[in-house]
Design an enzyme around this catalytic site. Structure first.
Site, PDB file in Angstrom:
ATOM      1  N   LYS A 116       0.819  -1.214   0.000  1.00  0.00           N
ATOM      2  CA  LYS A 116       0.000   0.000   0.000  1.00  0.00           C
ATOM      3  C   LYS A 116       0.852   1.263   0.000  1.00  0.00           C
ATOM      4  O   LYS A 116       0.499   2.261  -0.630  1.00  0.00           O
ATOM      5  CB  LYS A 116      -0.940  -0.008   1.200  1.00  0.00           C
ATOM      6  CG  LYS A 116      -2.026  -1.078   1.119  1.00  0.00           C
ATOM      7  CD  LYS A 116      -3.104  -0.833   2.156  1.00  0.00           C
ATOM      8  CE  LYS A 116      -3.819  -2.112   2.574  1.00  0.00           C
ATOM      9  NZ  LYS A 116      -4.602  -2.750   1.530  1.00  0.00           N
ATOM     10  N   GLU A 200      -3.177   7.592   7.015  1.00  0.00           N
ATOM     11  CA  GLU A 200      -3.761   8.516   6.043  1.00  0.00           C
ATOM     12  C   GLU A 200      -5.050   9.065   6.616  1.00  0.00           C
ATOM     13  O   GLU A 200      -5.544   8.591   7.637  1.00  0.00           O
ATOM     14  CB  GLU A 200      -4.003   7.797   4.694  1.00  0.00           C
ATOM     15  CG  GLU A 200      -4.977   6.640   4.785  1.00  0.00           C
ATOM     16  CD  GLU A 200      -5.050   5.788   3.522  1.00  0.00           C
ATOM     17  OE1 GLU A 200      -4.101   5.793   2.719  1.00  0.00           O
ATOM     18  OE2 GLU A 200      -6.076   5.120   3.346  1.00  0.00           O
ATOM     19  N   ASN A 235     -14.790  -3.672   7.098  1.00  0.00           N
ATOM     20  CA  ASN A 235     -13.941  -3.458   5.918  1.00  0.00           C
ATOM     21  C   ASN A 235     -13.902  -4.637   4.955  1.00  0.00           C
ATOM     22  O   ASN A 235     -13.035  -4.716   4.094  1.00  0.00           O
ATOM     23  CB  ASN A 235     -12.514  -3.079   6.322  1.00  0.00           C
ATOM     24  CG  ASN A 235     -12.488  -1.836   7.186  1.00  0.00           C
ATOM     25  OD1 ASN A 235     -13.195  -0.877   6.900  1.00  0.00           O
ATOM     26  ND2 ASN A 235     -11.722  -1.864   8.250  1.00  0.00           N
ATOM     27  N   GLU A 275      -8.744   0.325  -6.663  1.00  0.00           N
ATOM     28  CA  GLU A 275      -9.774   0.667  -5.681  1.00  0.00           C
ATOM     29  C   GLU A 275      -9.670   2.132  -5.270  1.00  0.00           C
ATOM     30  O   GLU A 275      -8.575   2.640  -5.026  1.00  0.00           O
ATOM     31  CB  GLU A 275      -9.638  -0.221  -4.432  1.00  0.00           C
ATOM     32  CG  GLU A 275      -9.836  -1.700  -4.714  1.00  0.00           C
ATOM     33  CD  GLU A 275      -9.965  -2.552  -3.450  1.00  0.00           C
ATOM     34  OE1 GLU A 275     -10.650  -3.584  -3.515  1.00  0.00           O
ATOM     35  OE2 GLU A 275      -9.371  -2.203  -2.408  1.00  0.00           O
ATOM     36  N   GLU A 288      -5.848   1.297  -3.197  1.00  0.00           N
ATOM     37  CA  GLU A 288      -4.852   0.266  -3.478  1.00  0.00           C
ATOM     38  C   GLU A 288      -5.220  -0.362  -4.812  1.00  0.00           C
ATOM     39  O   GLU A 288      -6.314  -0.168  -5.326  1.00  0.00           O
ATOM     40  CB  GLU A 288      -4.859  -0.816  -2.396  1.00  0.00           C
ATOM     41  CG  GLU A 288      -6.180  -1.575  -2.306  1.00  0.00           C
ATOM     42  CD  GLU A 288      -6.072  -2.890  -1.546  1.00  0.00           C
ATOM     43  OE1 GLU A 288      -4.941  -3.357  -1.313  1.00  0.00           O
ATOM     44  OE2 GLU A 288      -7.117  -3.468  -1.225  1.00  0.00           O
ATOM     45  N   ASN A 290      -5.483  -4.118  -6.624  1.00  0.00           N
ATOM     46  CA  ASN A 290      -5.440  -5.561  -6.457  1.00  0.00           C
ATOM     47  C   ASN A 290      -5.037  -6.177  -7.789  1.00  0.00           C
ATOM     48  O   ASN A 290      -5.757  -6.068  -8.783  1.00  0.00           O
ATOM     49  CB  ASN A 290      -6.794  -6.103  -5.993  1.00  0.00           C
ATOM     50  CG  ASN A 290      -7.106  -5.661  -4.566  1.00  0.00           C
ATOM     51  OD1 ASN A 290      -6.196  -5.476  -3.754  1.00  0.00           O
ATOM     52  ND2 ASN A 290      -8.370  -5.476  -4.265  1.00  0.00           N
ATOM     53  N   PHE A 348     -22.534 -12.377  13.647  1.00  0.00           N
ATOM     54  CA  PHE A 348     -21.826 -12.832  12.437  1.00  0.00           C
ATOM     55  C   PHE A 348     -20.663 -13.755  12.767  1.00  0.00           C
ATOM     56  O   PHE A 348     -19.658 -13.773  12.063  1.00  0.00           O
ATOM     57  CB  PHE A 348     -21.345 -11.644  11.603  1.00  0.00           C
ATOM     58  CG  PHE A 348     -22.471 -10.800  11.083  1.00  0.00           C
ATOM     59  CD1 PHE A 348     -23.098 -11.114   9.894  1.00  0.00           C
ATOM     60  CD2 PHE A 348     -22.921  -9.707  11.805  1.00  0.00           C
ATOM     61  CE1 PHE A 348     -24.143 -10.342   9.423  1.00  0.00           C
ATOM     62  CE2 PHE A 348     -23.972  -8.933  11.341  1.00  0.00           C
ATOM     63  CZ  PHE A 348     -24.584  -9.254  10.150  1.00  0.00           C
TER      64      PHE A 348
END
Ligand code: ADP
Ligand code: ADP
Ligand code: MG
Length: 676
Positions: A116, A200, A235, A275, A288, A290, A348
């Site tokens: 990244k 960031e 995320n 992304e 980033e 992929n 979950f």
């Protein structure tokens, strides 16, 4: 073209790749670990090679074993799928040394984008807008605080080598930066073996919108527009769609151009994804890249009428792209849901085990649109603790966003998963939620709309009507069948006999009159006349293809088509439609009166005990005996299936005892914490 392709992956994506190879007439080799010997991918591939124990490090991540499998079978190319070795530049390099082709981007592009930090620097140089932040490695918590103060709060602390939503933290103050920096660093070290951290700006209420790119080895790079993946949990993507309901043509074009510019800067020569996060004012920032096929690639395939796996194979075989940017027009809409083996009603938590029943709806026509299902499992297969808990990807598509969502919803209704809990009720609930329907989504959508977790949705009147009708019909069929079993003294019921029932649905009583019609009307359909005065004044016609043994009750009540999920319980039935689930008892009206007089059953007091919901490893314990805890507060963290699961207090209370310590292995249902 390649003579034989080896797929260095498992599950759904291995199956997906084999399908394209079959269509192209290219023989395939599957590799499998001990846990996967009898899976669909192994069955579908022309050849299969055993590569080791279940732990990925000793099988799917073991380059030497996979290369040996290529040599043993004569495979001249490898498709890595996603996850595992797909973004490890050393693997294509090792393959090249043996003269085996890599169906993916060149290793230099993987290396440049795999990080990244480095990719952010590269992106900035290529003129791509990046998230404001310090473009370097953060060395210690003092520097972290300085950088964060400089950027302005809130900030995002990330592992440079991170992926899969891991190793990321938001910090809103100096204190949180100090704390988060150390925690992120530890997690980065243990998860990725690389503790470099970046900081960031945290963009508030952003959308996750990504651009699919495709390049070849002749210098061409085009983009296939965007996917929006804003509906995320921790995320990780849950629902993805193409196109995005948020982008206008100008923003789409700018994002596409930047994605192509970045790809060209690294000589990108395969399918990949750039992304971005997009702020509410439509400003967008590179996150980033992929350098692989993405989980959610089907929504792009459906809206561009293209097979991305085929394109990856062709460009790897040095073919030039057969189309230009101008050909990449968006047609229709597609929405993908990730069906996971997890229990939405219990925070979950992973719900692993054997798929005792697994019946998926047929692909093709579905409601107002069409259905595609990418699955890697069959009935009887096991969702194991070693790998990603995804069962399947269910994808609806149609002319409009609404048609795509409806196609997906009706398909989820017709999916039968038993033996473990899936997130289907939760997915269905989101698909009906008004903000989702209106496209008002952002990456905090799930915590915002389900702040207490998922408790199921409240029933609509139509759902009560459908469930009552389904329960009454099923019960009538069972009753008449029992009466007609030979050897019984009572004569079989006359056709058209009227049954009077009370359906006790979720505590409410609905009286029903029902009579089954005489046999089949059309192929496989039977009819009944039904009257539920409390839910509709008139008599209704119920038509269904349901047969005893089926859990999906697919029917039509007057003009309404629906499918209710229905299973027999010791007492009555368990029913579900979309996000609403309820038990039902069907009985004679006078029995219903007796039920009404029964004292209400006390729910078992499980709230006093916190049991481990799955086998795993205790990572940390946040409470001690005597401590006051409020509902929702974390108690302890258990790690299973690559994920840390936070167990939280279900209600306010005082901790009586803690029965687990960090580092302990626990089995499912082990007692972890007791309340007073
Ligand atoms: P996508 O954007 O395709 O959804 P993800 O980042 O969610 O990408 O990852 C895709 C797949 O790869 C998932 O199955 C995820 O579990 C796995 N994955 C990605 N990165 C890692 C990683 N660093 N370690 C383990 N698994 C990973
Ligand atoms: P991964 O490699 O795990 O996929 P990403 O950098 O792609 O990590 O981020 C995953 C998700 O985390 C994004 O889709 C977004 O929801 C969130 N995210 C990441 N960075 C930021 C940021 N700076 N501000 C807000 N959200 C972010
Ligand atoms: Mg990402």
């Amino acid at each position: 073209m390649f003579k034989k392709i080896l797929i260095a992956n498992r599950g759904e994506i291995a199956v997906r790749i084999i399908k394209t190879c079959k269509r192209l007439g290219i023989p395939t080799v599957a590799v499998y670990s001990e846990a996967d010997a009898d899976t669909l991918a192994v069955q579908m591939a022309d050849e299969a090679v055993f590569i080791g124990p279940p732990a990925p490090g000793q099988s799917y991540l073991d380059m030497a074993r996979i290369i040996a499998a290529c040599e043993q079978t004569g495979a001249d190319a490898v498709h890595p799928g996603f996850g595992f070795l797909s973004e490890n530049a050393a693997f294509p390099r090792a393959l090249a040394a043996k003269g085996i082709a890599w169906i993916g981007p060149n290793p230099d592009a993987i290396a440049a984008m795999g990080d990244k930090l480095e990719s952010k620097k590269l992106a900035a140089k290529a003129g791509v807008s990046t998230v404001p932040g310090f473009k370097g490695e953060i060395m210690d918590d003092q520097q972290a605080v300085e950088v964060a103060n400089d950027i302005g709060y809130p900030v995002m602390i990330k592992a440079s080598a991170g992926g899969g939503g891991k190793g990321m933290r938001i910090a809103r103050s100096e204190g949180e930066v100090r704390e988060g920096f150390q925690a992120a660093r530890n997690e980065a070290k243990s998860s990725f073996g690389d503790d470099r951290i970046l900081i960031e700006k945290f963009i508030e209420r952003p959308r996750h919108i990504e651009i699919q790119v495709l390049g070849d080895k002749h210098g061409h790079v085009i983009h296939l527009n965007e996917r929006e993946c804003s509906v995320q949990r921790r995320n990780q993507k849950v629902l993805e769609e193409a196109p995005s309901p948020f982008l206008d043509a100008a923003t789409r074009r700018k994002m596409g151009e930047q994605a192509v510019a970045l790809s060209k800067a690294v000589n990108y020569d395969s399918a990949g994804t750039v992304e971005f996060i997009v702020a509410p004012d439509k400003s967008f920032y590179f996150l980033e890249m992929n350098t692989r096929l993405q989980v959610e690639h089907p929504v792009t395939e459906l809206t561009h009428d293209i097979d991305l796996v085929e394109q990856m194979i062709r460009v790897a075989a040095v073919e030039a792209l057969g189309f230009t940017q101008a050909d990449m027009r968006i047609r229709g809409w597609a929405v993908e849901a990730r069906l996971y083996a997890e229990d939405p009603y219990r925070g979950f938590l992973p719900s692993i085990g054997r798929l005792k029943r697994y019946v998926q709806p047929a692909e093709g026509e579905a409601g107002p649109g069409r259905l595609r299902i990418d699955a890697g499992v069959r009935e009887g297969d096991e969702i194991s603790l070693f790998y990603d808990p995804m069962i399947a990807k269910v994808i609806g598509y149609g002319k409009t966003r609404e048609a795509a969502i409806d196609a997906l919803s009706v398909s989820l209704d017709r999916l039968h998963v038993e033996g473990l809990q899936s997130n289907a009720p939760f997915l269905s609930a989101v698909l009906e939620e008004p903000d989702f329907r209106a496209g008002r989504i952002h990456t905090g959508y799930i915590p915002e709309h389900f702040p207490e977790g998922f408790k199921g949705t409240a029933p609509r009147e139509a759902q009560l009507r459908w469930m009552t009708a389904a329960a009454a019909y099923v019960h009538t069929v069972f009753t008449e069948r029992a009466a007609s079993v030979s050897g019984r003294l009572t004569p079989p019921p006359a056709p058209g006999r009227v049954h009077e029932w009370s359906v006790l649905l979720d505590g409410q009583r609905f009286d029903v009159e029902i009579s089954l019609g005489a046999g089949a009307l059309e192929a496989g359909l039977t009819a009944a006349d039904i009257w539920i005065p409390a839910l509709k004044a008139e008599r209704m016609r119920l038509m269904t293809s349901w047969l005893p043994g089926q859990a999906v009750f697919d029917a039509r009540l007057d003009d309404e088509a629906f499918a209710v999920f229905l299973t027999e319980k010791l007492e009555g039935y368990a029913l579900r439609h979309r996000g609403y689930a309820a038990p039902a008892i069907v009985c004679a009206p006078r029995v219903a009166e007796l039920y009404a007089r029964l004292p209400e059953k006390e729910a078992a007091d499980t709230a006093r005990q916190v049991l481990s919901p799955m086998p795993g490893l205790v990572v940390s314990v946040a409470v001690k005996a005597g401590q006051d805890v409020k509902a929702g507060e974390p108690l302890l963290v258990v790690e299973a299936m690559k994920m840390e699961n936070v167990l939280r207090a279900e209600r306010d209370g005082v901790v009586k005892a803690v029965h687990a310590a960090p580092g302990a292995s626990v089995a499912a249902d082990d007692l972890l914490v007791e309340f007073e």
